[in-house]
Design a protein around this motif. Structure first.
Motif, PDB file in Angstrom:
ATOM      1  N   THR A   5      80.240  56.805 114.516  1.00 62.27           N
ATOM      2  CA  THR A   5      79.002  57.141 115.224  1.00 62.27           C
ATOM      3  C   THR A   5      79.296  57.811 116.571  1.00 62.27           C
ATOM      4  O   THR A   5      78.697  58.822 116.916  1.00 62.27           O
ATOM      5  CB  THR A   5      78.146  55.881 115.448  1.00 62.27           C
ATOM      6  OG1 THR A   5      78.058  55.198 114.202  1.00 62.27           O
ATOM      7  CG2 THR A   5      76.743  56.243 115.930  1.00 62.27           C
ATOM      8  N   TYR A   6      80.228  57.247 117.339  1.00 63.04           N
ATOM      9  CA  TYR A   6      80.493  57.796 118.671  1.00 63.04           C
ATOM     10  C   TYR A   6      81.918  58.322 118.839  1.00 63.04           C
ATOM     11  O   TYR A   6      82.262  58.862 119.882  1.00 63.04           O
ATOM     12  CB  TYR A   6      80.217  56.735 119.749  1.00 63.04           C
ATOM     13  CG  TYR A   6      78.780  56.290 119.746  1.00 63.04           C
ATOM     14  CD1 TYR A   6      77.774  57.102 120.269  1.00 63.04           C
ATOM     15  CD2 TYR A   6      78.416  55.065 119.186  1.00 63.04           C
ATOM     16  CE1 TYR A   6      76.449  56.716 120.236  1.00 63.04           C
ATOM     17  CE2 TYR A   6      77.091  54.661 119.160  1.00 63.04           C
ATOM     18  CZ  TYR A   6      76.108  55.487 119.685  1.00 63.04           C
ATOM     19  OH  TYR A   6      74.793  55.100 119.656  1.00 63.04           O
ATOM     20  N   GLN A  45      77.537  49.705 121.459  1.00 63.41           N
ATOM     21  CA  GLN A  45      77.678  51.148 121.689  1.00 63.41           C
ATOM     22  C   GLN A  45      76.318  51.825 121.819  1.00 63.41           C
ATOM     23  O   GLN A  45      76.143  52.719 122.642  1.00 63.41           O
ATOM     24  CB  GLN A  45      78.492  51.791 120.557  1.00 63.41           C
ATOM     25  CG  GLN A  45      79.976  51.410 120.607  1.00 63.41           C
ATOM     26  CD  GLN A  45      80.798  52.189 119.595  1.00 63.41           C
ATOM     27  OE1 GLN A  45      80.349  52.434 118.475  1.00 63.41           O
ATOM     28  NE2 GLN A  45      81.999  52.569 119.970  1.00 63.41           N
ATOM     29  N   ALA A  73      75.125  53.855 125.002  1.00 57.31           N
ATOM     30  CA  ALA A  73      74.762  55.269 124.845  1.00 57.31           C
ATOM     31  C   ALA A  73      73.353  55.531 125.384  1.00 57.31           C
ATOM     32  O   ALA A  73      73.114  56.533 126.070  1.00 57.31           O
ATOM     33  CB  ALA A  73      74.861  55.678 123.377  1.00 57.31           C
ATOM     34  N   MET A 104      82.751  54.288 124.070  1.00 58.82           N
ATOM     35  CA  MET A 104      81.304  54.114 124.280  1.00 58.82           C
ATOM     36  C   MET A 104      81.013  52.662 124.697  1.00 58.82           C
ATOM     37  O   MET A 104      80.160  51.978 124.129  1.00 58.82           O
ATOM     38  CB  MET A 104      80.523  54.523 123.025  1.00 58.82           C
ATOM     39  CG  MET A 104      79.007  54.655 123.256  1.00 58.82           C
ATOM     40  SD  MET A 104      78.555  55.692 124.664  1.00 58.82           S
ATOM     41  CE  MET A 104      78.556  57.317 123.933  1.00 58.82           C
TER      42      MET A 104
END
Ligand code: HEC
Ligand code: HEC
Ligand code: HEC
Ligand code: HEC
Length: 431
Positions: free
Chosen positions: A76-77, A335, A339, A393
């Motif tokens: 995802t990050y 995260q 974010a 993150m």
């Protein structure tokens, strides 16, 4: 006689099998316990830059290290796809305006790509110092030994490149012969000494973290010689680092819209992690999550396929956590929270820059108040970047990440307010 032939054949097979087993056992022992008095297959020269040479003796570590060159899964990050961060978050172009990061800023990927990626980045030009190779190549320990870091840092990037052919490899982390983990980067040695620490006295578990601090840290190029320096003399918290930069009067660039003197943060994984995170306080090392012990047949070794632990969570987290599904879900929650908070900070920074630019265009604006707004912009942006440039993150230290982002948002909103006040007629501005 005839009926003894099967017995002979059987005996031969059994003996051959036994020999094979013993040979395999010795081979496996060689790999799993390389330092315990087993004769190496080849003598590895001190600071040998070619990882393939080391690989003759340690095929498992070598073949897993090689995978860092081909990993291409995104998380995802994070993950190992060098996607364009500027396209994902266009606010970054405004925050880094006037600085090379507004032209090229890609997600990090595996160690074996480091050389390729540094040569490919839009941030490198004819003025780039050789110092930029410091964290990218396995020739470095040898070159630092031969030239000294001061001379190394003065060589232009393009010239130094002629002596560099290998990405991050064995020689960046290990001493040939003993295979112990070592500090290879003189800047790390000096930064630890500035804090009164000597890595030679560190425990093995401490080295399993400190070896990553050869590169995964905040740094700057000191003076005209571009001397690689970690700003840790006063400590490794963001406040101590900010104070350090203020004391030495360091600035990376002046923002063209706000006029603030800004600092680009690099990748402070080590600082964030070691500033009181739950895992650090529990004695967990970077290598526990990023280089967990792995089995291949009967061989047990540290995987050298350093990557996002979310891609092998069963091994990376499962060594300590029984419920791997639960902890990886926690990573996702943490995260996302970081974010979202970071996004709010970026909005506040954009608003501050816009307000300062607008007021500065007004010739009647209060100059002193504008300078205060610029100082607040600097303080806000370096805090935000400390978290944004850190590659987890927020996971490495969620509380610290949220604390710093909250402070950054507050400072950015103060900068905006100051800027608006600066543009108001003197009677109402209060200045
Ligand atoms: C408790 C486990 C754990 C420890 C200890 C740990 N990390 Fe991580 N690290 C993670 C997780 C989880 C991520 C997030 C990966 C993702 O988003 O895909 C991460 C992300 C990263 C990334 C970015 C990876 C990517 O996919 O882009 C880097 C670089 C990194 N860590 C370096 C370090 C360093 C250096 C240390 C020690 C100072 C360290 N980590 C300690 C779990 C850990
Ligand atoms: C980024 C740093 C880093 C690089 C690069 C690196 N290693 Fe390692 N290596 C480690 C760490 C950390 C350990 C775990 C050491 C410990 O637990 O004491 C380790 C352990 C080892 C061990 C001990 C056995 C084991 O698996 O735990 C061997 C052998 C080894 N590495 C060989 C290599 C070889 C060969 C290369 C190059 C292909 C290499 N390493 C590259 C960090 C690195
Ligand atoms: C010699 C410098 C150096 C050392 C030592 C080093 N790294 Fe890295 N690391 C890098 C660089 C540079 C990159 C980014 C490479 C790229 O994007 O081309 C990177 C990338 C990574 C990534 C991202 C990989 C991916 O696929 O997304 C992780 C995770 C990571 N390092 C963890 C560690 C850990 C853990 C250690 C210590 C065991 C360590 N590194 C030691 C320089 C280093
Ligand atoms: C070497 C052991 C070890 C490894 C590997 C490890 N952890 Fe942990 N983890 C711990 C310890 C110890 C704690 C603290 C437990 C406590 O205080 O109750 C912890 C706590 C946590 C917590 C709760 C944090 C908090 O602030 O309460 C999360 C979430 C977590 N780990 C996720 C992970 C993930 C995800 C991985 C793999 C990427 C991982 N851990 C790998 C040992 C480990």
């Amino acid at each position: 006689m005839k009926n003894r032939i099967p017995v002979i054949i059987l005996t031969v097979i059994i003996v051959a099998l036994a020999a094979l087993l013993v040979a395999q056992f010795i081979f496996i022992r060689n790999q799993a316990t390389p330092t315990r008095g087993v004769m190496p297959l080849v003598e590895i020269a001190a600071q040998e830059p070619d990882s393939a040479q080391w690989g003759v003796n340690f095929p498992n570590q070598y073949s897993t290290w090689e995978k860092t060159g081909t990993n291409a899964t995104r998380t995802t990050y994070g993950g190992s796809v060098n996607f364009d961060k500027l396209a994902v978050d266009p606010r970054l172009v405004m925050l880094f305006a006037g600085y090379p990061f507004s032209k090229g800023y890609t997600e990090d990927r595996g160690h074996a790509n480091a050389l390729l990626d540094v040569r490919d980045t839009k941030r490198v030009n004819e003025k780039t110092p050789g110092t930029c190779y410091s964290c990218k190549a396995s020739e470095n320990p040898g070159l630092w030994g031969e030239l000294g870091m001061e001379a190394y840092d003065k060589i232009p990037f393009s010239e130094l490149g002629q002596r560099i052919n290998n990405p991050i490899g064995c020689a960046n982390c290990h001493e040939a012969g003993t295979m112990r983990l070592i500090v290879t980067n003189p800047a790390l040695d000096e930064a630890l000494k500035a804090q009164g620490k000597d890595w030679q006295t560190f425990t093995r578990q401490e080295m399993r973290t400190v070896v990553c601090a050869n590169c995964h840290v905040e740094y700057y190029f000191k003076g005209d010689g571009k001397y690689l320096t970690f700003p840790w003399a006063g400590g490794t918290s963001i406040e101590a680092i900010e104070q350090y930069y203020t004391d030495v009067n360091f600035t990376d660039w002046t923002h063209p819209d706000s006029g603030a003197k800004l600092i680009k943060m690099q990748h402070p994984e080590y600082e964030m992690y070691s500033n009181g995170s739950t895992h650090y306080n529990a004695g967990v090392a970077c290598a526990d999550c990023h280089m967990p012990y792995t089995r291949d047949g009967a061989a047990k070794f540290s995987t050298h396929n350093v990557q996002s632990p979310l891609l092998n969570a069963e091994t990376a987290c499962g060594a300590c956590h029984t419920d791997v599904g639960y902890v990886t879900a926690r990573v996702a929650t943490i995260q996302k929270q970081v974010a979202d908070t970071m996004g709010a900070t970026e909005d506040a920074l954009v608003a501050a820059i816009t307000a300062i630019k607008t007021s500065a265009a007004n010739s009647a604006a209060n100059a002193a108040a504008l300078d205060e707004a610029r100082a607040l912009h600097r303080a806000a942006q370096l805090r935000w970047d400390f978290i944004a440039a850190e590659n987890s993150m927020g996971f490495h230290n969620p509380e610290e990440a949220l604390r710093i982002l909250a402070a950054a948002t507050d400072l950015a909103r103060q900068a905006e307010l100051k800027a608006v006040q600066a543009g108001l007629p003197a009677t109402t501005s209060g200045n």
